[in-house]
Design an enzyme around this catalytic site. Structure first.
Site, PDB file in Angstrom:
ATOM      1  N   ASP A 184       0.862  -1.174   0.000  1.00  0.00           N
ATOM      2  CA  ASP A 184       0.000   0.000   0.000  1.00  0.00           C
ATOM      3  C   ASP A 184       0.908   1.237   0.000  1.00  0.00           C
ATOM      4  OD1 ASP A 184      -2.308   1.719   0.522  1.00  0.00           O
ATOM      5  OD2 ASP A 184      -1.481   1.876   2.552  1.00  0.00           O
TER       6      ASP A 184
ATOM      7  N   ARG B  23      -8.072  13.204   6.070  1.00  0.00           N
ATOM      8  CA  ARG B  23      -7.758  11.798   5.831  1.00  0.00           C
ATOM      9  C   ARG B  23      -8.986  10.903   6.065  1.00  0.00           C
ATOM     10  NH1 ARG B  23      -5.192   7.750   3.182  1.00  0.00           N
ATOM     11  NH2 ARG B  23      -4.549   6.063   4.536  1.00  0.00           N
TER      12      ARG B  23
ATOM     13  N   SER C  13      -2.455   0.809  -4.901  1.00  0.00           N
ATOM     14  CA  SER C  13      -2.941   1.963  -4.133  1.00  0.00           C
ATOM     15  C   SER C  13      -4.225   2.552  -4.697  1.00  0.00           C
ATOM     16  CB  SER C  13      -1.843   3.032  -4.141  1.00  0.00           C
ATOM     17  OG  SER C  13      -2.337   4.285  -3.693  1.00  0.00           O
ATOM     18  N   ASN C  14      -4.947   3.246  -3.828  1.00  0.00           N
ATOM     19  CA  ASN C  14      -6.113   4.035  -4.236  1.00  0.00           C
ATOM     20  C   ASN C  14      -5.729   5.233  -5.103  1.00  0.00           C
ATOM     21  OD1 ASN C  14      -8.183   2.593  -2.974  1.00  0.00           O
ATOM     22  ND2 ASN C  14      -8.198   3.860  -1.126  1.00  0.00           N
TER      23      ASN C  14
END
Lengths: 227, 227
Positions: B11, B42, B117-118
């Site tokens: 990640d 966040r 990852s996003n």
């Protein structure tokens, strides 16, 4: 002109019933931590509902509410009390309705009323009965029959199927902006019940109407039908 | 005995790169609000990724990160500064790697390393290059090619397809417990990087291993292969 609203569907927790009522009991059981525990518990309960739906690992709302409470007690380093946790869970079955709810629902006799909630049928039946509100509702729809949580489309579709009405003629009311966003995304006529002047989330979806109290709902519906 | 780990997938945000590094810049731009803004930003960034996936309304990570920042500034009643928000977004492109990351990755030359990852490809390329780490990674997988965010199964499947390896032989490392839960649920061999002694979430999933630093990762892999 919008089609007339032929049925009203309400979210339960936060909309009709006040989940932060657990704060008082939490403060009695864990002095000094009532506010922090009730807030973290609620946040984690929602987070677990979303994550479990995304992972395809559905468990019912009673279970994830227990899990969220267990996590929250550990994260706040509270004494690990099984008895205290069970007492807090019981509070969920008798959360009080917000003060304006019953008088407001009594004025809405022109359309059938239903609930559509993440709660299990048992949790919802209990809290509705505890508030003496069983006679208000034609249907109590629970996500437990579709194994997904809000805001998946399948959840809102359940009310369409159960009521036998097109989605455009169903009014949906929730105090949770993300839930109103999901219902708007699905195609309901949506009303955001914004009791505490919260800022709307940036999810690319705008509810049809906003009100700060269920008291104004009957009027809001009449105005909507004239638009 | 577990199959040997033939590739490691990391990640990005929170695992390799520190998203709370925005706190310093946020404090400069909005004095007294740096910590609150970076934390809410966040939290909302993740919440929007889950809700948009559940609603079927995917927008890329740059967009939802901007949306989360806009919401957070409004919710904290900060002055509505387009310029300040753009400056904060730019920080995201050069978030620093955690101090132990580069030395640790240098010791992992026995297996190919990738990122999953996003983030958008552009965001990920930028932050990897800013840290001089481009040569470490064989692949940088972004959710942007599947239009779902973690922890949907399709996201993790992308690494299986891209690496051409069975999922059981892929090691996945994340500091975000919910992400490790998603990867475990998918079938990766998972390592939870728990730098801050966080309490694991109650999601019915247990990662294969836990470590408090990437420094121990090479050793952890050798131990795992002996099990």
């Amino acid at each position: 002109m919008a089609p007339p609203v032929r049925a009203l569907v309400f979210d339960a927790y936060g909309t009709l019933f006040d989940p932060f009522a657990v704060k008082t009991r939490a403060e009695e059981l864990f002095p000094g931590n009532g506010a922090a525990l009730s807030q973290l518990w609620r946040a984690k309960q929602l987070e677990y509902s979303w994550l479990r739906t995304l992972m395809g690992r559905y468990e019912n709302f009673w279970k994830i509410t227990e899990d969220a409470l267990l996590f929250s007690c550990r994260a706040l380093q509270l004494p690990d009390g099984e008895v205290e946790r069970q007492q807090l869970m019981q509070v969920y079955l008798s959360l009080p309705a917000f003060p304006e709810v019953k008088p407001a629902l009594e004025k809405l006799s022109a359309v059938p009323l239903s609930i559509l909630s993440n709660g299990t049928p048992q949790m919802l039946d209990a809290v509705v009965a505890a508030n003496g509100m069983t006679h208000f509702f034609q249907n109590i729809f629970s996500v437990d029959s579709v194994d997904f949580y809000k805001p998946r489309l399948e959840v809102y579709q359940q009310a369409v199927d159960g009521l036998g009405l097109p989605k455009e003629s169903i009014g949906f009311v929730s105090s949770n902006f993300w839930d109103v966003a999901g219902a708007t995304n699905f195609g309901f006529q949506t009303i955001w019940l914004n009791r505490n002047s919260a800022v709307p989330d940036e999810l690319g979806v705008t509810p049809k109407a906003v009100t700060n109290s269920l008291r104004h709902l009957a009027l809001l519906l009449r105005v909507a039908e004239m638009q």
